[in-house]
Design an enzyme around this catalytic site. Sequence first.
Site, short mmCIF file in Angstrom:
data_model
loop_
_atom_site.label_atom_id
_atom_site.label_comp_id
_atom_site.label_asym_id
_atom_site.label_seq_id
_atom_site.Cartn_x
_atom_site.Cartn_y
_atom_site.Cartn_z
N ASP A 207 8.67 2.60 -7.29
CA ASP A 207 8.03 3.00 -8.55
C ASP A 207 9.02 3.79 -9.39
O ASP A 207 9.56 4.80 -8.95
CB ASP A 207 6.82 3.89 -8.24
CG ASP A 207 6.10 4.30 -9.52
OD1 ASP A 207 5.27 3.50 -10.01
OD2 ASP A 207 6.39 5.39 -10.05
N TYR B 290 12.24 8.29 -16.13
CA TYR B 290 12.85 8.92 -14.95
C TYR B 290 14.38 8.81 -14.99
O TYR B 290 15.06 9.45 -14.19
CB TYR B 290 12.33 8.29 -13.64
CG TYR B 290 10.83 8.36 -13.43
CD1 TYR B 290 10.04 9.16 -14.23
CD2 TYR B 290 10.22 7.61 -12.44
CE1 TYR B 290 8.65 9.20 -14.05
CE2 TYR B 290 8.84 7.66 -12.24
CZ TYR B 290 8.07 8.44 -13.06
OH TYR B 290 6.71 8.49 -12.88
N ASN C 54 -2.53 7.23 -16.47
CA ASN C 54 -3.06 8.43 -17.12
C ASN C 54 -4.13 8.11 -18.16
O ASN C 54 -4.39 8.92 -19.05
CB ASN C 54 -1.93 9.25 -17.76
CG ASN C 54 -0.92 9.72 -16.72
OD1 ASN C 54 -1.29 10.39 -15.76
ND2 ASN C 54 0.34 9.36 -16.87
N ARG D 134 12.26 12.48 5.51
CA ARG D 134 10.90 12.43 4.95
C ARG D 134 10.56 11.03 4.43
O ARG D 134 9.41 10.60 4.48
CB ARG D 134 10.75 13.49 3.85
CG ARG D 134 10.71 14.90 4.43
CD ARG D 134 10.18 15.91 3.44
NE ARG D 134 11.16 16.34 2.48
CZ ARG D 134 12.01 17.35 2.64
NH1 ARG D 134 11.99 18.05 3.76
NH2 ARG D 134 12.85 17.69 1.68
N LEU E 68 0.81 -1.22 0.00
CA LEU E 68 0.00 0.00 0.00
C LEU E 68 0.85 1.27 0.00
O LEU E 68 0.34 2.35 -0.23
CB LEU E 68 -0.96 0.00 1.19
CG LEU E 68 -2.27 -0.76 0.95
CD1 LEU E 68 -3.11 -0.79 2.21
CD2 LEU E 68 -3.07 -0.19 -0.21
N LEU F 59 0.81 13.86 -2.35
CA LEU F 59 1.12 15.02 -1.48
C LEU F 59 0.95 16.34 -2.24
O LEU F 59 1.24 17.41 -1.70
CB LEU F 59 2.57 14.92 -0.98
CG LEU F 59 2.96 13.63 -0.28
CD1 LEU F 59 4.44 13.64 0.11
CD2 LEU F 59 2.10 13.43 0.97
N THR G 215 9.96 7.83 -7.49
CA THR G 215 11.34 8.24 -7.84
C THR G 215 11.41 9.23 -9.00
O THR G 215 12.49 9.44 -9.55
CB THR G 215 12.21 7.00 -8.17
OG1 THR G 215 11.68 6.36 -9.33
CG2 THR G 215 12.28 6.02 -7.01
N TRP G 216 10.27 9.83 -9.37
CA TRP G 216 10.33 10.86 -10.43
C TRP G 216 11.14 12.04 -9.90
O TRP G 216 10.95 12.45 -8.74
CB TRP G 216 8.91 11.32 -10.79
CG TRP G 216 8.88 12.39 -11.85
CD1 TRP G 216 9.57 12.39 -13.03
CD2 TRP G 216 8.10 13.60 -11.82
NE1 TRP G 216 9.28 13.55 -13.73
CE2 TRP G 216 8.38 14.29 -13.02
CE3 TRP G 216 7.19 14.15 -10.91
CZ2 TRP G 216 7.79 15.53 -13.33
CZ3 TRP G 216 6.60 15.37 -11.21
CH2 TRP G 216 6.90 16.05 -12.41
P1 NAP Z 1 4.46 13.56 -4.40
O1 NAP Z 1 4.92 12.25 -3.97
O2 NAP Z 1 3.09 14.02 -4.08
O3 NAP Z 1 5.42 14.70 -3.86
C1 NAP Z 1 6.82 14.57 -3.89
C2 NAP Z 1 7.39 15.90 -3.41
O4 NAP Z 1 7.02 16.13 -2.05
C3 NAP Z 1 8.89 15.98 -3.48
O5 NAP Z 1 9.23 17.29 -3.89
C4 NAP Z 1 9.34 15.74 -2.04
O6 NAP Z 1 10.53 16.46 -1.78
C5 NAP Z 1 8.17 16.28 -1.24
N1 NAP Z 1 7.91 15.49 -0.03
C6 NAP Z 1 7.95 14.16 0.13
N2 NAP Z 1 7.62 13.79 1.36
C7 NAP Z 1 7.35 14.92 2.03
C8 NAP Z 1 6.96 15.20 3.35
N3 NAP Z 1 6.77 14.23 4.25
N4 NAP Z 1 6.77 16.50 3.72
C9 NAP Z 1 6.97 17.49 2.83
N5 NAP Z 1 7.36 17.30 1.55
C10 NAP Z 1 7.54 16.03 1.15
O7 NAP Z 1 4.60 13.75 -6.00
P2 NAP Z 1 5.27 13.01 -7.20
O8 NAP Z 1 6.70 12.73 -6.96
O9 NAP Z 1 4.92 13.78 -8.42
O10 NAP Z 1 4.48 11.63 -7.28
C11 NAP Z 1 4.91 10.47 -6.58
C12 NAP Z 1 5.47 9.42 -7.54
O11 NAP Z 1 4.47 9.03 -8.46
C13 NAP Z 1 6.60 9.93 -8.45
O12 NAP Z 1 7.83 10.09 -7.78
C14 NAP Z 1 6.58 8.89 -9.51
O13 NAP Z 1 7.20 7.71 -9.06
C15 NAP Z 1 5.07 8.70 -9.72
N6 NAP Z 1 4.48 9.60 -10.74
C16 NAP Z 1 3.89 9.01 -11.81
C17 NAP Z 1 3.34 9.78 -12.82
C18 NAP Z 1 2.71 9.12 -13.99
O14 NAP Z 1 2.47 9.79 -15.01
N7 NAP Z 1 2.41 7.85 -13.90
C19 NAP Z 1 3.36 11.19 -12.72
C20 NAP Z 1 3.96 11.76 -11.61
C21 NAP Z 1 4.49 10.96 -10.62
P3 NAP Z 1 11.85 15.74 -1.14
O15 NAP Z 1 12.32 14.71 -2.11
O16 NAP Z 1 12.78 16.89 -0.99
O17 NAP Z 1 11.41 15.17 0.18
#
Ligand code: NAP
Length: 341
Positions: free
Chosen positions: A49, A54, A175, A285, A19, A225, A24-25
């Site tokens: 992921d 990436y 998507n 984090r 869950l 987030l 890792t983007w």
């Molecule tokens: P997210 O997980 O909502 O947010 C990540 C961001 O939040 C990073 O800048 C991170 O910075 C920060 N962060 C992480 N934990 C935190 C915390 N506890 N408090 C405050 N800030 C925090 O967004 P996302 O990376 O866009 O999405 C998650 C994952 O989904 C991606 O990494 C990727 O693997 C996948 N993804 C898939 C698609 C798709 O098209 N399928 C699109 C986007 C993302 P720090 O690293 O500095 O902590």
Amino acid sequence: MTSAVPSIPIGKEGARLPLIGLGTWLSLDEGELRAALKVALDAGYRLIDTAALYGNELVIGDVLHEYFKSGKLTREEVFVTTKLPYSCMEPKAAEESIKKQLATLCFDYVDLFILHHPCAMQHNEQVSKRRSVYYLQLTGAAEFTHQNEIDYLDTWKVLEKYCKSGQLKAIGLSNFNAKQVARVCANAEIKPSDLQVELHIYWPQHELQQFCSKQGMTLTSFASLGSPGRLTFRPDDDWPVGNPMEDTIVVELSKKYNKTPAQILLRHLIQRGISVIPKSTNPSRVLQNIDIFNFEISAEDQQKLLDVKSRVRLFEMRVCGGHAHYPFEDVDLTKKGDSED
Ligand code: NAP
């Protein structure tokens, strides 16, 4: 600290999707990513992921092999998701990409292999390097060429072939809208096991969740987030604004439960039965995000989060706007904006 992460059934053969996993983007700094992966694996993360796009499959495979060799983990204990780039959706290119991605990870199989996007496109790197409004206007150059003629159903057949051979244990989509998922299901020999989409309190995807549940598919949330880091990716883009971690209700509940806003948002989603993959390369984090299994949000407080009225799609992926398979019917493409992931 290690914590056992709950999981849900995915696909056939008794496989289970944790869950929570590590996203890792934008985790491009090799040293930071290696350190984050080790902190994550030591803390109990069992889902990683990634995606060809990436650019970090090599490092992820390498760190995991280090864990397998040292006996800290077995291959079977880790669930790795990766994705086919939108530039490799032509069936032959898809086949080559799958082989290359497996070789890069140095794996005999991946646990979940996803079509990153329904829209096949070629990325014109040279134009991207010189990207400015003036350059684009003057030359009429396109950063992305839409390959409207490539139907994701043909790409899906390639995923099915590698699923049958056992190299892709489960196959899924990202998507895609509900109609597109239904079209894949109606034509598939092997139905998609998972759908990965933007999903957070401002874009809760209730209908899509019901739909996936009826299809027997798991749902994975990205940007749980609010993806604050997205702004560093193509900073000149006009990204839609929204920060769920600063939402009044989230902040109020974070005080009540003595948890951070990020922990409230992640816990909220796993209580909805949705898998989350928060990205962080910050060790504290990474630890904070998995520390969500020692409390429960009450039904009343879950409802407060479900009742949040703000709605914003943070990833409009306008570079695919006008593509024959552009998935987001809610996005007004006549308005300014140019974001993508
Ligand atoms: P997210 O997980 O909502 O947010 C990540 C961001 O939040 C990073 O800048 C991170 O910075 C920060 N962060 C992480 N934990 C935190 C915390 N506890 N408090 C405050 N800030 C925090 O967004 P996302 O990376 O866009 O999405 C998650 C994952 O989904 C991606 O990494 C990727 O693997 C996948 N993804 C898939 C698609 C798709 O098209 N399928 C699109 C986007 C993302 P720090 O690293 O500095 O902590």
